[in-house]
Design an enzyme around this catalytic site. Structure first.
Site, PDB file in Angstrom:
ATOM      1  N   ASN A 159       0.516  -1.069   0.500  1.00  0.00           N
ATOM      2  CA  ASN A 159      -0.438  -0.142  -0.346  1.00  0.00           C
ATOM      3  C   ASN A 159       0.800   1.329   0.082  1.00  0.00           C
ATOM      4  O   ASN A 159       1.109   1.729   1.050  1.00  0.00           O
ATOM      5  CB  ASN A 159      -1.363   0.821   1.252  1.00  0.00           C
ATOM      6  CG  ASN A 159      -2.123   1.711   1.804  1.00  0.00           C
ATOM      7  OD1 ASN A 159      -1.617   2.152   0.298  1.00  0.00           O
ATOM      8  ND2 ASN A 159      -2.672   1.398   2.241  1.00  0.00           N
ATOM      9  N   ASN A 195      -8.869  -1.405  -1.419  1.00  0.00           N
ATOM     10  CA  ASN A 195      -9.494  -2.518  -1.585  1.00  0.00           C
ATOM     11  C   ASN A 195      -9.126  -2.809  -3.066  1.00  0.00           C
ATOM     12  O   ASN A 195      -9.600  -4.370  -2.765  1.00  0.00           O
ATOM     13  CB  ASN A 195     -10.636  -2.261  -1.684  1.00  0.00           C
ATOM     14  CG  ASN A 195     -11.601  -2.108  -0.723  1.00  0.00           C
ATOM     15  OD1 ASN A 195     -10.905  -2.922   0.309  1.00  0.00           O
ATOM     16  ND2 ASN A 195     -12.769  -0.982  -0.340  1.00  0.00           N
ATOM     17  N   ASP A 219      -2.553  -1.615   9.823  1.00  0.00           N
ATOM     18  CA  ASP A 219      -4.099  -2.344   9.897  1.00  0.00           C
ATOM     19  C   ASP A 219      -4.881  -2.617   9.076  1.00  0.00           C
ATOM     20  O   ASP A 219      -5.477  -3.059   9.008  1.00  0.00           O
ATOM     21  CB  ASP A 219      -4.450  -1.502  11.243  1.00  0.00           C
ATOM     22  CG  ASP A 219      -3.667  -2.241  12.530  1.00  0.00           C
ATOM     23  OD1 ASP A 219      -3.348  -1.568  13.480  1.00  0.00           O
ATOM     24  OD2 ASP A 219      -2.704  -2.816  12.631  1.00  0.00           O
ATOM     25  N   ARG A 326      -6.995  12.533   6.716  1.00  0.00           N
ATOM     26  CA  ARG A 326      -5.812  11.229   6.201  1.00  0.00           C
ATOM     27  C   ARG A 326      -4.678  11.819   6.006  1.00  0.00           C
ATOM     28  O   ARG A 326      -3.128  11.572   5.842  1.00  0.00           O
ATOM     29  CB  ARG A 326      -6.762  10.389   5.324  1.00  0.00           C
ATOM     30  CG  ARG A 326      -6.445   9.321   6.019  1.00  0.00           C
ATOM     31  CD  ARG A 326      -7.730   8.236   4.919  1.00  0.00           C
ATOM     32  NE  ARG A 326      -8.053   7.140   5.508  1.00  0.00           N
ATOM     33  CZ  ARG A 326      -6.711   5.783   5.883  1.00  0.00           C
ATOM     34  NH1 ARG A 326      -5.192   6.754   6.150  1.00  0.00           N
ATOM     35  NH2 ARG A 326      -7.913   5.472   6.240  1.00  0.00           N
ATOM     36  N   ASP A 526     -11.804  -2.080  13.430  1.00  0.00           N
ATOM     37  CA  ASP A 526     -10.018  -2.409  12.535  1.00  0.00           C
ATOM     38  C   ASP A 526      -9.723  -1.000  11.993  1.00  0.00           C
ATOM     39  O   ASP A 526      -9.047  -1.118  11.263  1.00  0.00           O
ATOM     40  CB  ASP A 526     -10.377  -3.565  11.330  1.00  0.00           C
ATOM     41  CG  ASP A 526      -9.826  -4.702  13.058  1.00  0.00           C
ATOM     42  OD1 ASP A 526      -9.647  -5.891  11.996  1.00  0.00           O
ATOM     43  OD2 ASP A 526     -10.250  -4.754  14.281  1.00  0.00           O
ATOM     44  N   GLY A 527     -10.300  -0.026  12.228  1.00  0.00           N
ATOM     45  CA  GLY A 527     -10.173   1.234  11.906  1.00  0.00           C
ATOM     46  C   GLY A 527     -10.640   1.764  10.668  1.00  0.00           C
ATOM     47  O   GLY A 527     -10.146   2.625   9.807  1.00  0.00           O
TER      48      GLY A 527
HETATM   49  C1  LIG Z   1      -3.844  11.606  27.611  1.00  0.00           C
HETATM   50  C2  LIG Z   1      -3.485  10.398  26.821  1.00  0.00           C
HETATM   51  C3  LIG Z   1      -3.712   9.202  26.139  1.00  0.00           C
HETATM   52  C4  LIG Z   1      -3.328   8.373  25.628  1.00  0.00           C
HETATM   53  C5  LIG Z   1      -4.745   7.267  25.323  1.00  0.00           C
HETATM   54  C6  LIG Z   1      -4.433   5.860  24.662  1.00  0.00           C
HETATM   55  C7  LIG Z   1      -4.703   4.864  24.075  1.00  0.00           C
HETATM   56  C8  LIG Z   1      -4.593   4.651  23.355  1.00  0.00           C
HETATM   57  C9  LIG Z   1      -5.199   3.336  22.377  1.00  0.00           C
HETATM   58  C10 LIG Z   1      -4.673   3.125  21.551  1.00  0.00           C
HETATM   59  C11 LIG Z   1      -5.540   1.527  21.371  1.00  0.00           C
HETATM   60  C12 LIG Z   1      -5.569   1.456  19.908  1.00  0.00           C
HETATM   61  C13 LIG Z   1      -6.373  -0.111  18.936  1.00  0.00           C
HETATM   62  C14 LIG Z   1      -6.025   0.151  17.709  1.00  0.00           C
HETATM   63  C15 LIG Z   1      -7.058  -0.425  17.147  1.00  0.00           C
HETATM   64  C16 LIG Z   1      -6.811   0.001  15.318  1.00  0.00           C
HETATM   65  O1  LIG Z   1      -7.239  -1.237  14.619  1.00  0.00           O
HETATM   66  C17 LIG Z   1      -7.499   0.665  14.270  1.00  0.00           C
HETATM   67  C18 LIG Z   1      -6.492   0.070  13.290  1.00  0.00           C
HETATM   68  O2  LIG Z   1      -5.202   0.465  12.891  1.00  0.00           O
HETATM   69  N1  LIG Z   1      -6.244   2.713  14.674  1.00  0.00           N
HETATM   70  C19 LIG Z   1      -7.297   3.211  14.916  1.00  0.00           C
HETATM   71  O3  LIG Z   1      -8.909   2.779  15.263  1.00  0.00           O
HETATM   72  C20 LIG Z   1      -6.562   3.998  15.313  1.00  0.00           C
HETATM   73  C21 LIG Z   1      -7.148   4.935  16.648  1.00  0.00           C
HETATM   74  C22 LIG Z   1      -6.451   5.204  17.195  1.00  0.00           C
HETATM   75  C23 LIG Z   1      -6.717   5.615  18.951  1.00  0.00           C
HETATM   76  C24 LIG Z   1      -5.781   7.061  19.358  1.00  0.00           C
HETATM   77  C25 LIG Z   1      -6.593   7.775  20.441  1.00  0.00           C
HETATM   78  C26 LIG Z   1      -5.800   8.859  21.053  1.00  0.00           C
HETATM   79  C27 LIG Z   1      -6.133   9.165  22.380  1.00  0.00           C
HETATM   80  C28 LIG Z   1      -5.715  10.696  22.518  1.00  0.00           C
HETATM   81  C29 LIG Z   1      -6.588  10.963  23.688  1.00  0.00           C
HETATM   82  C30 LIG Z   1      -6.304  12.376  24.633  1.00  0.00           C
HETATM   83  C31 LIG Z   1      -7.087  13.046  25.479  1.00  0.00           C
HETATM   84  C32 LIG Z   1      -6.549  14.194  26.502  1.00  0.00           C
HETATM   85  C33 LIG Z   1      -7.407  15.243  26.100  1.00  0.00           C
HETATM   86  C34 LIG Z   1      -6.156  16.823  27.060  1.00  0.00           C
HETATM   87  N1  LIG Z   2      -4.037   2.222  -3.342  1.00  0.00           N
HETATM   88  C1  LIG Z   2      -4.521   2.690  -2.230  1.00  0.00           C
HETATM   89  N2  LIG Z   2      -4.952   4.150  -2.212  1.00  0.00           N
HETATM   90  C2  LIG Z   2      -5.994   4.415  -1.614  1.00  0.00           C
HETATM   91  N3  LIG Z   2      -5.610   3.624  -0.526  1.00  0.00           N
HETATM   92  C3  LIG Z   2      -5.347   2.619  -0.358  1.00  0.00           C
HETATM   93  C4  LIG Z   2      -4.773   1.895  -1.463  1.00  0.00           C
HETATM   94  N4  LIG Z   2      -4.189   0.462  -1.080  1.00  0.00           N
HETATM   95  C5  LIG Z   2      -4.637   0.459   0.399  1.00  0.00           C
HETATM   96  N5  LIG Z   2      -5.594   1.466   0.358  1.00  0.00           N
HETATM   97  C6  LIG Z   2      -6.209   1.823   1.676  1.00  0.00           C
HETATM   98  O1  LIG Z   2      -5.731   2.639   2.740  1.00  0.00           O
HETATM   99  C7  LIG Z   2      -6.339   2.316   4.163  1.00  0.00           C
HETATM  100  C8  LIG Z   2      -5.280   2.420   4.730  1.00  0.00           C
HETATM  101  O2  LIG Z   2      -3.875   1.994   4.504  1.00  0.00           O
HETATM  102  P1  LIG Z   2      -3.025   1.827   5.814  1.00  0.00           P
HETATM  103  O3  LIG Z   2      -3.922   0.684   6.818  1.00  0.00           O
HETATM  104  O4  LIG Z   2      -2.373   0.504   5.643  1.00  0.00           O
HETATM  105  O5  LIG Z   2      -2.530   2.775   6.673  1.00  0.00           O
HETATM  106  P2  LIG Z   2      -2.597   4.105   8.199  1.00  0.00           P
HETATM  107  O6  LIG Z   2      -4.526   2.951   7.774  1.00  0.00           O
HETATM  108  O7  LIG Z   2      -2.210   5.249   7.718  1.00  0.00           O
HETATM  109  O8  LIG Z   2      -2.452   2.881   9.058  1.00  0.00           O
HETATM  110  P3  LIG Z   2      -3.426   1.884  10.388  1.00  0.00           P
HETATM  111  O9  LIG Z   2      -4.758   1.441   9.474  1.00  0.00           O
HETATM  112  O10 LIG Z   2      -2.211   1.171  11.156  1.00  0.00           O
HETATM  113  O11 LIG Z   2      -3.791   3.029  11.101  1.00  0.00           O
HETATM  114  C9  LIG Z   2      -6.430   1.332   3.720  1.00  0.00           C
HETATM  115  O12 LIG Z   2      -7.698   0.968   4.541  1.00  0.00           O
HETATM  116  C10 LIG Z   2      -6.304   0.563   2.473  1.00  0.00           C
HETATM  117  O13 LIG Z   2      -7.928  -0.141   2.761  1.00  0.00           O
END
Ligand SMILES: CCCCCCCCCCCCC/C=C/[C@@H](O)[C@H](CO)NC(=O)CCCCCCCCCCCCCCC
Ligand SMILES: Nc1ncnc2c1ncn2[C@@H]1O[C@H](COP(=O)(O)OP(=O)(O)OP(=O)(O)O)[C@@H](O)[C@H]1O
Ligand SMILES: [Ca+2]
Length: 566
Positions: A159, A195, A219, A326, A526-527
């Site tokens: 990707n 996709n 992911d 993004r 899963d994002g």
């Molecule tokens: C103050 C610090 C707080 C830190 C909190 C940390 C908790 C982070 C937990 C991360 C969980 C990741 C789960 C991963 C899911 C993946 O399948 C998916 C695809 O890549 N990622 C996301 O959906 C992306 C999800 C990414 C979520 C990021 C959340 C960031 C939270 C920041 C909150 C700050 C609040 C502070 C305000 C003063």
């Molecule tokens: N050639 C492409 N052009 C645009 N989008 C694409 C392409 N190939 C894949 N994608 C889409 O881009 C999205 C994000 O890709 P990827 O998960 O690798 O990066 P990310 O979202 O930054 O990482 P993470 O999911 O770990 O947060 C995927 O859902 C995928 O379906």
């Protein structure tokens, strides 16, 4: 006189400091290590003596004969073994092998052996190659996990836009050279659109040609490839993905992840790092790690599969808001995270779930899923048993379902720890990769300060479940229905891809009654955002396998290979 010992041709001596070791007619001082050939089988390993290391054959990447005329250049490292009268450097061969470094990272190290006798040199190269070939000929189980065959040909999807948009460079510069050294043939496809990988896997790819599929991305990219592979497998097995009760067919091909995304939590939780070279080496040595997959349905319609996080409320809103950012790359999640935190929205609804019975551990038992995890191994043997017995379908024993109504800040189902750079322990630190369950975390409405404390505990050693407003359950299935059913206008708005501000203002226009507090969040699967909020989720145990071995224990062995009982 130091004790001398004759070295059989299949014994190998490796020095940690990698200075050139001169094979002087195959006799080496005993105090260097010997990798004694154990009578129990193919692996060659031995005791570790101070100042040196040993390498099991299953972690040798390749052996290459150096052409004779390369001068035995003084590599600037001192020669320890005295030079023999004839020029000891006439012939040489190099062994490339896995070297462990900090925090579960691996790198491809090498050592060159010099030898005055050409035939002996060839014998070594040939013997090592024979040993490597033997790895693929027999099913070997060591103390920790079942080794599987080393891949010889791989289908690679890159990707170019994920994460920091460096997928192509990462693959070309860091991964391809190691694959070719291990003489793995690859078909590489750089995706042109979202996709593309899923569709190609689902229809065009001739999977019989390959020993595995490699995902270069994050992911989301992994999720695409997993969907393609699982759907293809069900299609070929005649399993209807829309019926929730049907048992899905496990996938044969293993998936390797070369991390090049923003969160990379799947790679992080199965390998222990998000380093591309480490992942490439796990693919080459042919690791195999089973993984659970959740199927998500909405009224008998299949929506998506999930392997890491299914999040409603906080993580759903973070994702919804980040989709428009993004272009910011990984930082988009932190910006949206703060914004979502400050808006502090809660959602009403009903969660019902089927608790996991038996000794599958609990989300608060402080046990962490590691290489050779006993809970996951137990689940795979239970799975075999239940396949034989006519297992009562879970839906029938309605009475064991638990129902919880309330106002929630977040509803998260973590099928794995979701450990990632942002949260080293993850959303549910004791979740298992392959135990057939998912940890359902309910965060009820609470104050911003309390919620902030809860979030902060994801980044330190404190127990993020130790709050009065947090409940966590280990479940095999669960359902969610929002209190305010979405009317069809909401549904078709969602399906037409309208999300975020416009979506909410549209709703508010039609529902004068409601305050501007939106009644619905989105599911973060899963994002990716799901098109429905009322969902039914079921965990399928060990449906896919990755080229990984889980996270290895960090302990320092006296003898790193004593435990490999072959
Ligand atoms: C103050 C610090 C707080 C830190 C909190 C940390 C908790 C982070 C937990 C991360 C969980 C990741 C789960 C991963 C899911 C993946 O399948 C998916 C695809 O890549 N990622 C996301 O959906 C992306 C999800 C990414 C979520 C990021 C959340 C960031 C939270 C920041 C909150 C700050 C609040 C502070 C305000 C003063
Ligand atoms: N050639 C492409 N052009 C645009 N989008 C694409 C392409 N190939 C894949 N994608 C889409 O881009 C999205 C994000 O890709 P990827 O998960 O690798 O990066 P990310 O979202 O930054 O990482 P993470 O999911 O770990 O947060 C995927 O859902 C995928 O379906
Ligand atoms: Ca699990």
């Amino acid at each position: 006189m130091e004790k001398q010992s004759r070295l059989l041709c299949s014994e190998l001596c490796v020095q940690r400091r990698l200075y050139e070791v001169t094979l002087n007619c195959a006799i080496l001082a005993w105090k260097d290590i010997q990798i004694a050939k154990k009578h129990t089988g193919r692996a060659i390993y031995g005791a570790v003596k101070a100042g040196s290391s040993c390498v099991p054959v299953c972690e040798i990447i390749a052996v290459q004969e150096k052409d004779d005329d390369t001068p035995c250049k003084n590599t600037g490292k001192w020669q320890k073994v005295p030079q023999s009268p004839a020029d000891p450097c006439q012939h040489a061969f190099t062994v490339f092998y896995v070297e462990r470094t900090r925090q579960h990272c691996w790198w491809c190290s090498n050592v060159t052996f010099h030898c005055s006798d050409h035939s002996l040199c060839l014998l070594w190269v040939q013997t090592i190659r024979e040993q490597l070939a033997l790895l693929n000929s027999e099913r070997r189980v060591n103390y920790y996990h079942t080794f599987a065959n080393r891949p010889k040909s791989l289908l690679v999807y890159i990707n170019p836009y994920g994460g920091k948009q460096r997928g192509k460079q990462i693959y070309d510069h860091k991964v391809a050279p190691i694959f070719s050294r291990a003489s793995i043939s690859t078909d590489v496809i750089v995706t042109e659109r979202a996709n593309h990988a899923r569709d190609h896997l689902k229809t065009e790819a001739d999977l019989k040609k390959y020993d595995g599929v490699v995902c270069v991305g994050g992911d989301g990219m992994f999720s695409e490839i997993m969907h393609g592979l699982v759907s293809r497998t069900q299609q070929e097995a005649g399993v209807d993905e829309n019926s929730m009760e049907e048992t899905l067919m496990p996938c044969g091909l293993r998936i390797g992840i070369i991390p090049a995304g923003s969160t990379d939590c799947i790679c992080y939780a199965t390998v222990g790092s998000n380093d591309p070279v480490t992942s490439a080496l796990h693919i080459i040595v042919g690791d195999s790690q089973a993984m659970d997959i959740c199927s998500v349905h909405n009224e008998d319609r299949f929506l998506r599969y999930s392997v890491s996080l299914l999040g409603y409320g906080f993580y759903g809103d973070v994702l919804t808001d980040s989709e428009r950012k993004r272009w910011m790359g990984p930082a988009r999640y932190d910006i949206s995270g703060v914004k979502t935190f400050l808006s502090h929205r809660y959602y009403e609804g009903t969660v019902s779930f089927l608790p996991a019975e038996g000794n599958l551990g609990s989300p608060r038992d402080k046990m962490q899923c590691r290489t050779g995890c006993s809970v996951c191994r137990q689940s795979s043997s239970d799975k075999l048993v239940s396949k034989n017995e006519d297992s009562v379908s879970d839906a029938e024993c309605q009475d064991t379902w638990t129902v919880i109504r309330g106002k929630f800040l977040a509803i998260n189902a973590a099928s794995m720890s979701c450990a990632c750079p942002r949260s080293p322990k993850g959303l549910s630190p004791s979740a298992h990769l392959a135990d057939g369950t998912t940890d359902l975390i309910l965060v009820r409405k609470c104050s911003r300060l309390d919620f902030l404390r809860h979030l902060l505990r994801h980044t330190n050693k404190d127990d993020q479940f130790d709050h009065s407003f947090v409940e966590v359950y280990r479940v095999k299935q669960f359902r969610f229905s929002p209190r305010y059913q979405e009317c069809d206008s909401e549904v078709d708005l969602r399906e037409s891809g309208v999300t975020g501000k416009r979506f909410l203002s549209q709703i508010c226009r039609e529902h004068r009654a409601c305050g501007c507090m939106p009644s619905q969040s989105n599911w973060n699967c899963d994002g990716e955002i799901l098109p429905h909020t009322a969902i039914q989720v079921r965990v399928h145990c060990q449906l896919i396998k990755l080229f990984a071995r889980g996270i290895e224990e960090q302990q320092v062995f006296e003898d790193p290979y004593a435990h490999c009982a072959i």
